[in-house]
Design a protein around this motif. Sequence first.
Motif, PDB file in Angstrom:
ATOM      1  N   VAL A  53       0.862  -1.181   0.000  1.00 51.96           N
ATOM      2  CA  VAL A  53       0.000   0.000   0.000  1.00 51.96           C
ATOM      3  C   VAL A  53       0.899   1.232   0.000  1.00 51.96           C
ATOM      4  N   SER A  54       0.511   2.272  -0.728  1.00 49.88           N
ATOM      5  CA  SER A  54       1.393   3.425  -0.895  1.00 49.88           C
ATOM      6  C   SER A  54       0.693   4.748  -0.613  1.00 49.88           C
ATOM      7  N   SER A  55       1.486   5.693  -0.143  1.00 48.74           N
ATOM      8  CA  SER A  55       1.086   7.103  -0.144  1.00 48.74           C
ATOM      9  C   SER A  55       0.823   7.525  -1.587  1.00 48.74           C
ATOM     10  N   ALA A 128      -2.860  10.705  14.040  1.00 45.29           N
ATOM     11  CA  ALA A 128      -4.162  10.040  14.177  1.00 45.29           C
ATOM     12  C   ALA A 128      -4.591   9.391  12.869  1.00 45.29           C
ATOM     13  N   ARG A 129      -4.458  10.123  11.745  1.00 43.47           N
ATOM     14  CA  ARG A 129      -4.929   9.559  10.464  1.00 43.47           C
ATOM     15  C   ARG A 129      -4.028   8.437   9.985  1.00 43.47           C
ATOM     16  N   SER A 130      -2.715   8.573  10.190  1.00 39.43           N
ATOM     17  CA  SER A 130      -1.796   7.551   9.687  1.00 39.43           C
ATOM     18  C   SER A 130      -1.890   6.266  10.510  1.00 39.43           C
ATOM     19  N   VAL A 131      -1.988   6.382  11.823  1.00 40.97           N
ATOM     20  CA  VAL A 131      -2.135   5.192  12.664  1.00 40.97           C
ATOM     21  C   VAL A 131      -3.456   4.489  12.350  1.00 40.97           C
ATOM     22  N   ALA A 132      -4.523   5.263  12.205  1.00 42.20           N
ATOM     23  CA  ALA A 132      -5.824   4.671  11.895  1.00 42.20           C
ATOM     24  C   ALA A 132      -5.777   3.928  10.561  1.00 42.20           C
ATOM     25  N   ALA A 133      -5.097   4.497   9.558  1.00 42.82           N
ATOM     26  CA  ALA A 133      -4.999   3.853   8.245  1.00 42.82           C
ATOM     27  C   ALA A 133      -4.223   2.543   8.332  1.00 42.82           C
ATOM     28  N   ILE A 134      -3.100   2.553   9.041  1.00 40.93           N
ATOM     29  CA  ILE A 134      -2.295   1.337   9.177  1.00 40.93           C
ATOM     30  C   ILE A 134      -3.073   0.260   9.908  1.00 40.93           C
ATOM     31  N   ARG A 135      -3.719   0.610  10.995  1.00 41.58           N
ATOM     32  CA  ARG A 135      -4.483  -0.387  11.755  1.00 41.58           C
ATOM     33  C   ARG A 135      -5.669  -0.917  10.937  1.00 41.58           C
ATOM     34  N   ARG A 136      -6.298  -0.058  10.162  1.00 40.08           N
ATOM     35  CA  ARG A 136      -7.437  -0.477   9.340  1.00 40.08           C
ATOM     36  C   ARG A 136      -6.999  -1.490   8.279  1.00 40.08           C
ATOM     37  N   HIS A 137      -5.927  -1.175   7.570  1.00 47.27           N
ATOM     38  CA  HIS A 137      -5.429  -2.100   6.545  1.00 47.27           C
ATOM     39  C   HIS A 137      -4.928  -3.390   7.188  1.00 47.27           C
ATOM     40  N   ASP A 138      -4.244  -3.273   8.316  1.00 45.92           N
ATOM     41  CA  ASP A 138      -3.707  -4.452   8.970  1.00 45.92           C
ATOM     42  C   ASP A 138      -4.825  -5.424   9.354  1.00 45.92           C
ATOM     43  N   ALA A 139      -5.901  -4.899   9.926  1.00 50.02           N
ATOM     44  CA  ALA A 139      -7.026  -5.750  10.312  1.00 50.02           C
ATOM     45  C   ALA A 139      -7.666  -6.397   9.084  1.00 50.02           C
ATOM     46  N   ALA A 140      -7.765  -5.645   7.986  1.00 48.59           N
ATOM     47  CA  ALA A 140      -8.381  -6.186   6.774  1.00 48.59           C
ATOM     48  C   ALA A 140      -7.528  -7.295   6.167  1.00 48.59           C
ATOM     49  N   ALA A 149      -0.192 -13.147   7.734  1.00 49.42           N
ATOM     50  CA  ALA A 149      -0.063 -12.220   6.602  1.00 49.42           C
ATOM     51  C   ALA A 149       0.994 -11.151   6.876  1.00 49.42           C
ATOM     52  N   VAL A 150       1.767 -10.854   5.840  1.00 43.49           N
ATOM     53  CA  VAL A 150       2.764  -9.777   5.903  1.00 43.49           C
ATOM     54  C   VAL A 150       2.493  -8.820   4.749  1.00 43.49           C
ATOM     55  N   TRP A 151       2.430  -7.535   5.051  1.00 44.89           N
ATOM     56  CA  TRP A 151       2.182  -6.534   4.018  1.00 44.89           C
ATOM     57  C   TRP A 151       3.089  -5.336   4.239  1.00 44.89           C
ATOM     58  N   ALA A 152       3.208  -4.505   3.222  1.00 48.58           N
ATOM     59  CA  ALA A 152       4.096  -3.342   3.304  1.00 48.58           C
ATOM     60  C   ALA A 152       3.311  -2.058   3.056  1.00 48.58           C
ATOM     61  N   ALA A 153       3.686  -1.020   3.783  1.00 52.75           N
ATOM     62  CA  ALA A 153       3.140   0.326   3.591  1.00 52.75           C
ATOM     63  C   ALA A 153       4.296   1.261   3.277  1.00 52.75           C
ATOM     64  N   VAL A 154       4.234   1.918   2.131  1.00 54.54           N
ATOM     65  CA  VAL A 154       5.298   2.830   1.710  1.00 54.54           C
ATOM     66  C   VAL A 154       4.813   4.257   1.950  1.00 54.54           C
TER      67      VAL A 154
END
Length: 235
Positions: A53-55, A128-140, A149-154
């Motif tokens: 997932v990317s900026s 707040a927005r970045s932590v929420a985004a990471i946690r949301r994607h991680d849970a999904a 599962a292992v995923w990457a956020a750039v």
Amino acid sequence: MATVILVRHGRTNANAAGLLAGRAAGISLDQIGIDQAARAGDRLAAVPLVAVVSSPLERCRETARFLLERQAGIPYAPIEPDLIECDYGQWQGRTLEDLATEKLWSVVQSQPSAVTFPGGESLAAMQARSVAAIRRHDAAFEAEHGPGAVWAAVTHGDLIKAILADALGMHLDLFQRINVGPASVSIVRYGATRPTVHATNTDAGDLSWLANSTPLGDAPVGGGAGQEAPRTSGA
């Protein structure tokens, strides 16, 4: 629990010139940044990622492509708007040397939670927005692919520092104690009771252990046995 690998984009000409690029368009990786992103892709090649997932910004999308080139079955990196760089407002485009003369600079260094950039965003809102985004994607991704599962956020340096501070249970006012270099890799797992931080700001080293690592629910008292040493060829 899933595992997120936080990757900062590689170096840009703006980084090299000491400019605060912010959300400016057209900021691309320089040659050193390209080499850094390629090395990050090589390191992660041993880890079968379920997603990247990317900026939205170009320098992150360029870095993400180097990760995707070494992965099978991931055709593209979805864009996550909440992983975009902090909105530095009127600070964007200025040199760090010039910004260091501003009164707000000392507050950025010592009390980030009190900072709102003129015409821009607060560091607290960025976290707040970045932590929420990471946690949301991680849970999904965990729900779809299971706890292994292992995923990457750039994404960007200040965002990764803020995400790591949250995972470490640190107040935002302490996040300047964390360093996140270009194309560095940091690793976080979000458990049922707390996150665990497995690496910060690494730019070398074997990551193949992530391919077969079994997440633990509880922290091993005494530190545990750790990961197996990377295998080497030859006698």
